[in-house]
Design an enzyme around this catalytic site. Structure first.
Site, short mmCIF file in Angstrom:
data_model
loop_
_atom_site.label_atom_id
_atom_site.label_comp_id
_atom_site.label_asym_id
_atom_site.label_seq_id
_atom_site.Cartn_x
_atom_site.Cartn_y
_atom_site.Cartn_z
N SER A 59 0.80 -1.23 0.00
CA SER A 59 0.00 0.00 0.00
C SER A 59 0.83 1.27 0.00
O SER A 59 0.29 2.36 -0.22
CB SER A 59 -0.93 0.01 1.21
OG SER A 59 -1.81 -1.08 1.09
N HIS A 95 -15.59 1.21 3.40
CA HIS A 95 -15.33 2.59 3.79
C HIS A 95 -16.38 3.59 3.33
O HIS A 95 -16.27 4.77 3.64
CB HIS A 95 -13.95 3.01 3.29
CG HIS A 95 -12.85 2.14 3.80
ND1 HIS A 95 -12.14 1.28 2.99
CD2 HIS A 95 -12.36 1.96 5.06
CE1 HIS A 95 -11.26 0.62 3.71
NE2 HIS A 95 -11.37 1.02 4.98
#
Lengths: 363, 601
Positions: free
Chosen positions: B322, B363
């Site tokens: 990431s 999210h």
């Protein structure tokens, strides 16, 4: 037996040249050995004096009378060499040095003078135009006896400097083509035989080293290489008396004996070499000139062979130290340190003087 | 008749004698010629040889330049005196005998000595060859006592490298090793057999600055090597040494934090590129390399399965995970694929190109800063789909991936930024759009080094300016870079905002939060693992975990420090790597924050 000597008949020029060359030798020995214990130069000077006295003593005896005693002297020499060989087995190393009690030097060197006299006797009554087979064999046998005994000591250098005396006598006696061929064949066969069976490894290596002295700079080629460096680095004028780095720092082997001429080359340069070559040349010229002033055949042989006796080791040595001849332990007469070599040279010159002195004598 | 007998005709004999004399005269002329050739024509050659004979050149080694930390006060690499035994082949006639004697004196197997000497066979015989190192005082005495009879065996004094802190910054400093005969013939021509040269790290890069100039003593010697006098003496000139950018406390802390783990830490200044700490774990003690002839230890280091010699910070290749989202975010904004207002909806999973891709959580709708904060995969899948692989690769390269950073130690890895062209060339296969989606979250064939990640982070911290990481302090140090990434500060600010939120607003990087020091960062966890790594993990019965990343900088508005951490098999980046970074940020803040009033805010 004793003779009246007319001092003005003595060849003082020859004696002068002898002393000049001895003095040159003395200077070189001093430079080559002053840093060693043993007082070599002083001992050399003493030997010169003693030899000079013996030389004058030799002049008092007519060489023709001497010729009568030669066979006895020769047999005596033969026995001495034999004894040395047998007794020498017990000692270490080279056996040619007998204790001072015995003869005070190296009898091998004196053997040369005796062989000269013996050859002169063999050829004294030889009147053929060319040398015969019988004379060749006889003279060969006379030479070979002491030569082999000395070679077995083993002192190859001295032994090999005797052989040229025989060849010299044959040349003088006259070699026709047939004899020459036979001798050449014999030499080839003998060399082959020696290479295969007689020569020791170190001697073979020395011969191989002439071809390529660099093959093993630390081994057998080392001596010659260092010698060439010494001579070459001397240049035209040299590095000066006692200032040669090669000799003073001991890179040069056997400086005061076999490599004395290298010391000359390094410290006195090409000019010094020329001067000494000149002095030596004059000495030899004086001896060979005496060949023409002999009365009889024996005397002529004596003078000629004495000339050869001094010339051959000189040539061998000065060629050896620049790598043009195998390394053999041959000193330069008069220049190298060594009492018996000096004495035998003085005796040889004494014989020349002796013969020349009596060139007008009547029978 | 009587007269005839007395005065016989001897003229043929006299003639022959004259011929012989003529030959002797010719021989004398020949002699003059031969001696003229040697003494006059070849004089120079022999003179040089005579000089070489009588002089001996002794090298006086200059102590190697010291290496210090950034303050110039702490010596990281120093020197000490040591004795070694050397062999000079030229000085012996009986080689075998000399070797036997040397073996006896040095308590070594003669076969080993012969092997050592054979190795340098091609060198001239007068050069000395080292046969034993680190002599004891007894051995020195034994050899010195035989100097006269054994001129081939000599004792040489040598300044030896000493790393006072052992493994401290070993991968940055590097180590020394004996020259190989090949190197001696090629790159290090002026050096001598047995010399030690830098083989890695700073020691290798700045070899020429560190060796100094060797002195020389010329002695006059005799044939058995005894010294007679001295002729010239040139004093050795030591190198003034080098000051490095390393910060002692940060480096020590970084190594401490990595202890027992496999991983790497890079701490650098984003303003200058100066590396404050560079640690790779496991590490090694460079002092071990100083002694010659201990191959066992050397082989042990090389063969060790956890590769202590590998500098994981600059040579280790990892999937960025990431942390690559920093590149994606910057590139997405710069290329116009997204804007600050672009928002994507994360429902936990998404189907793209017929495949289902998932996210760590659900999210909801989010814009870029929060996508970074939560490290939302689905947001970046969409960014990736919009950008396309070529654009992604372009921005990755611009920011410093897929190429060397230019750090001043050797062996840096290039890494890999995949493109369809690359795939076609190496795998003879077509690029699938689905692979672009993998790359968008830092998976797939992407490969980076921790140092590259630190360099990318520095670009962000500098709001678009790239640096070249380096160890050499002072004005001669390289600063700036030739490749300007060409980014707009406003766009990068969006990314910085995301990284700030990640650490300071309950994001994935909150483990790196430091009170009073605005840390901005990004975590990463990577699932990819090579087959052999996986096998090794199984063999060591360790839990199969992901590699753990954290990279960040602080403070937000006046970036002074970049910290990048990689822990192999560390699990989630936020859990393992971020706390390591936090410690380092903390150390930096405590040490330097007061001298920078703008920090701490």
């Amino acid at each position: 037996m004793l003779d009246r000597i007319h001092p003005r008949e003595i060849d003082w020029v020859l004696i002068g040249l002898l002393l000049v060359n001895s003095a040159i030798g003395l200077v070189l020995v001093q430079s080559a050995s002053h840093f060693l214990h043993g007082g070599f130069a002083v001992r050399q000077a003493v030997w010169i004096l003693a030899s000079l006295i013996l030389l004058f003593l030799l002049l008092t005896v007519d060489y023709k009378i001497l010729m009568g005693f030669v066979p006895y002297i020769y047999v005596f020499l033969f026995l001495v060499l034999l004894v040395i060989l047998v007794l020498g087995k017990a000692e270490r190393g080279a056996k040619s040095w007998v204790g001072l009690a015995f003869m005070g030097g190296q009898p091998s060197e004196l053997a040369k003078v005796v062989v000269i006299l013996m050859l002169a006797r063999v050829f004294a009554e030889f009147k053929s135009r060319y040398v015969t087979a019988a004379a060749t064999v006889l003279s060969g046998a006379v030479t070979a006896g002491p030569l082999l005994l000395i070679a077995l000591q083993p002192d190859l250098g001295t032994a090999l400097s005797i052989a040229p005396l025989w060849l010299g006598s044959l040349v003088l006696a006259g070699l026709n083509r047939r004899t020459l061929v036979i001798i050449l064949i014999a030499v080839v066969v003998l060399s082959f035989f020696s290479w295969q069976f007689l020569l020791k490894d170190y001697q073979k290596t020395r011969l191989k080293t002439i071809i390529n002295p660099l093959q093993d700079p630390r081994g057998s080629g080392y001596h010659v290489l260092q010698s060439k460096i010494a001579i070459g680095s001397g240049g035209v004028v040299g590095k000066g008396f006692m200032k040669g780095s090669q000799s003073q720092l001991r890179f040069l082997p056997a400086r005061h004996t076999d490599f004395i001429f290298s010391v000359l080359g390094e410290e006195f340069g090409f000019l010094g070499v020329c001067v000494v070559l000149g002095a030596y040349f004059l000495l030899l010229a004086r001896i060979f000139r005496a060949v023409g002033q002999t009365r009889d055949r024996a005397g002529l042989y004596i003078v000629f062979l004495c000339g050869c006796m001094v010339t051959v080791p000189f040539m061998v040595n000065v060629l050896m130290i620049i790598g043009l001849f195998p390394v053999t332990g041959v000193p330069i007469p008069l220049l190298s340190y060594g009492g018996s070599s000096l004495l035998s040279t003085y005796l040889a010159v004494g014989l020349v003087l002796n013969v020349k002195l009596r060139r007008f004598a009547y029978v | 008749m009587c007269a005839d007998r007395i005065y016989e005709d001897l003229s043929p004999l006299r003639k022959r004698s004259r011929i012989v004399w003529l030959a002797i005269e010719i021989a004398f002329a020949g002699l003059v010629f031969f001696y003229w050739k040697i003494q006059v024509l070849d004089y120079r050659k022999y003179w040089a040889q005579a000089e070489a004979n009588r002089t001996r050149e002794i090298a006086l080694p200059a102590p190697r330049g010291v290496l210090t930390d950034r303050t110039g006060k702490i010596l990281l690499a120093d020197n000490r005196a040591s004795f070694k035994a050397s062999f000079i082949r030229e000085n012996t006639k009986d080689f075998e005998g000399s070797i036997r004697e040397a073996g006896r004196l040095l308590d070594l197997d003669p076969a080993i000595i012969r092997e050592r000497i054979e190795k340098y066979r091609s060198l001239p015989a007068f050069r000395s060859i080292v046969v034993k190192d680190e002599l004891s005082l007894k051995e020195v005495t034994l050899i010195e006592a035989r100097r006269g009879e054994r001129p081939e065996l000599i004792v040489e004094t040598e300044p030896k490298r000493l790393y006072p802190f052992g493994a401290f910054a070993a991968h940055a400093l590097g180590y020394l090793q004996e020259l190989t005969p090949d190197e001696l013939r090629t790159i290090y021509k002026g050096r001598r057999a047995g010399d030690m040269v830098g083989k890695s790290g700073v020691e290798a890069t700045y070899e020429n600055d560190l060796v100094g100039r060797e002195g020389q003593l010329v002695e006059v010697v005799d044939s058995i090597g005894r010294k007679r006098s001295e002729r010239e003496n040139v004093e050795p000139k030591p190198s003034p040494g080098l000051r490095l950018t390393l910060d002692f406390d940060l480096q020590a802390k970084a190594q401490d934090l990595l202890k027992g783990k496999e991983g790497a830490v890079v701490v650098l200044s984003p303003q200058t590129g100066e590396i404050l700490a560079l640690a790779s774990s496991p590490t090694f003690d460079p002092n071990k390399f100083i002694n010659r002839f201990t191959p066992e230890e050397w082989v042990g280091l090389i063969a060790s399965p956890d590769k202590p010699l590998l500098n994981r910070a600059v040579q280790g290749l990892y999937s960025p995970g990431s942390t690559f989202k920093i590149v994606m975010a910057t590139g997405g904004l710069e290329s116009g694929a997204i804007t600050a207002a672009t928002s994507f909806f994360c429902g936990g999973k998404i189907e793209i190109y017929g495949h289902e891709f998932s996210c760590m959580g659900s999210h909801g709708a989010l814009t870029l800063p929060d996508a970074i904060r939560f490290s939302c995969n689905i947001f970046f899948y969409n960014v990736g789909r919009r950008m396309g692989i070529e654009t992604i690769a372009d921005y990755a390269r611009r920011m410093g991936l897929g190429r060397k950073t230019g750090i001043d130690i050797p062996g840096e890895a290039t890494g890999l930024v995949p493109t369809p062209e690359w795939k076609k060339k190496t795998q003879k296969a077509v690029w699938f759009p689905g692979e672009t989606i993998s790359v968008a979250i830092g998976q797939g064939p992407l490969q980076v080094t921790p140092l590259q990640i630190a360099a990318v982070t520095a670009v962000v911290a500098n709001r678009g300016r790239a640096i070249i990481p380096h160890f050499l302090a002072g004005e001669t140090a390289p600063a700036g870079t030739d490749a300007d990434p060409g980014l707009s500060a406003a766009n990068v600010e969006q990314v910085v905002e995301g990284m700030w939120r990640s650490v300071n607003a309950g994001g994935s990087g909150q483990g790196a939060q430091v009170q009073g020091f605005e840390v901005c960062g990004k975590t990463g966890s990577t699932q990819t693992m090579s087959r052999e790594q996986a096998d090794r993990i199984s063999a060591q019965s360790k839990q199969r975990k992901t590699h753990s990343w954290f990279t960040g900088f602080a403070p937000r508005n006046d970036p002074q420090i970049v910290v990048s951490v990689l822990i192999e098999f560390g699990g989630l980046g936020g859990a393992t790597a971020a706390p390591v970074a936090k410690e380092l940020f903390g150390i930096y803040k405590d040490k330097y924050a007061r001298s920078h009033p703008s920090a701490g805010n």
